[in-house]
Design an enzyme around this catalytic site. Sequence first.
Site, PDB file in Angstrom:
ATOM      1  N   LYS A  86       0.849  -1.204   0.000  1.00  0.00           N
ATOM      2  CA  LYS A  86       0.000   0.000   0.000  1.00  0.00           C
ATOM      3  C   LYS A  86       0.878   1.246   0.000  1.00  0.00           C
ATOM      4  CE  LYS A  86      -3.940   1.877   2.660  1.00  0.00           C
ATOM      5  NZ  LYS A  86      -4.861   1.629   3.789  1.00  0.00           N
ATOM      6  N   SER A 161      -9.690   1.640   2.801  1.00  0.00           N
ATOM      7  CA  SER A 161      -8.828   2.396   1.911  1.00  0.00           C
ATOM      8  C   SER A 161      -7.784   1.542   1.200  1.00  0.00           C
ATOM      9  CB  SER A 161      -8.121   3.499   2.698  1.00  0.00           C
ATOM     10  OG  SER A 161      -7.293   2.916   3.703  1.00  0.00           O
ATOM     11  N   SER A 185      -9.858  -0.722   7.029  1.00  0.00           N
ATOM     12  CA  SER A 185      -9.311  -0.601   5.677  1.00  0.00           C
ATOM     13  C   SER A 185      -8.590  -1.819   5.122  1.00  0.00           C
ATOM     14  CB  SER A 185      -8.372   0.599   5.601  1.00  0.00           C
ATOM     15  OG  SER A 185      -9.133   1.753   5.427  1.00  0.00           O
TER      16      SER A 185
END
Length: 489
Positions: A86, A161, A185
Amino acid sequence: MFYVICPMILNNLTILEAHQGLKKKEFSSEDLVRACLNEIKEKDSKIHSFITVLEKEAIERAKIIDKQIASSGLNNFLTGIPLAIKDNILIQDVRATAGSKILSEYYSPYDATVIKKLKDAGAIFVGKTNLDEFAMGSSTENSFFGPTKNPRDLQRVPGGSSGGSAAAVTAKMCLGALGSDTGGSIRQPSSFCGVVGLKPTYGKVSRYGLMAMASSLDQIGPIGNSVDDVAILLDAIEGKDNFDSTSVKDAFKTKIPSNDNIFKKLRVGIPKEYFVKGLDPQIKKNIDQLIKKLEDGGAEIKEVSLPHTKEALACYYIIMPAEVSANLSRYDGIRYGYSIQEGKNLLDVYLNSRTQGFGDESKRRIILGTYILSKGYYEDYYLKAQKVRTLIKNDFQKVFEKVDCLLTPTTPTTAFKIGEKIDDPLNMYLSDIYTVPVNLAGLPALSLPIGEVEKLPFGLQIIGNYFEENKILEIAKTIEKLISKQVDK
Ligand code: GLN
């Protein structure tokens, strides 16, 4: 039986399968990496999982790792395995944007601790994945770089996210990924994309080198195509780190779960507050059926109550923005990234850089958080929310005296359509209703794909007591096997 493994499908392997193949010299790490990179080339223009693809770097490193394997063998599950990270986790000399314009040209001067550990294990990074700006969102639509699409249905969001990471894993553009989870997330996008995602106990994994969103809630965790893979990744990244004073000693090392059926001795709690209006009836039906099977398998099922659940979202949306406003104050146009050197004075530089550099959701939370922390409101909001947080924590502690784990849906619905909730923040916030309490309490939880509603996957959330990741993984693996048997039939 005779197997021929075609290089075209190497990216479909789990980490464990790929490790075994590398061990038997059926293919090289370079083959694995190239298979993932080809998949990225083929699919990512449509899905947009990646903000940065590290093609050259990954191939070069795979060649080095292959030489190391040839000379000293394979002693780690992750040696030679292609992963995605990420883009709010720092890799030295690689761009780290956090999905924000304000960091769109920021290159990290150092490695996050989790990255250092993965490098030491011999893992290879194929790219940095898309996310809601600074991890704020539930759909990956809040990224400056544009949305990621759900590989299971391109009209829909992958969740957020960590939507880029979950989408990359489900689309087999990497063998596993890291995400971060502040209010859901990792678990919510894992549920929407049909992969396994784990949010570890607060303090189990170092946050050093993770761009802070809300420091008392953030945790880095793994996303994979199987429970074993998630265990392998967690084992590699966990542990005490002197750079993060909230990280704790390795007293509870993660193990790859055994193949035993553990239902016989299991006490399962079903929190009644999680099965209420708003939950998709088809998801509920599927979970009810699964619970019945666990009961038939010998598990003891108990309905339990977490009475402060209804306060969790409000509590989160006080504490989180307060911490966001403090953490994001460092992006001032001077110390990091995007800078507008115009205006009359320094204040104008701050103002213009932040006005142009942040997106709407970040601004909304910064403003909210600043208000919450201001004189006169701090006691009414922040302090009160911290007290409610303790009540939420106590609810969990009470039920864990009676049960080994809690089973809940990960999300109330399957993936929603792109654009459907973007102008309705309150509705968007509701998609985290089942995941947020876990972060407030600091507990570990895993999302396991257990079925589909109208061809869209959804996850079962398994919540455990502090540092009981091994128990969660054992339970998840037993359920994973149970489900795959049904599919085989
Ligand atoms: N969707 C939640 C939020 O927007 C959770 C975010 C996260 O876990 N990083 O705050």
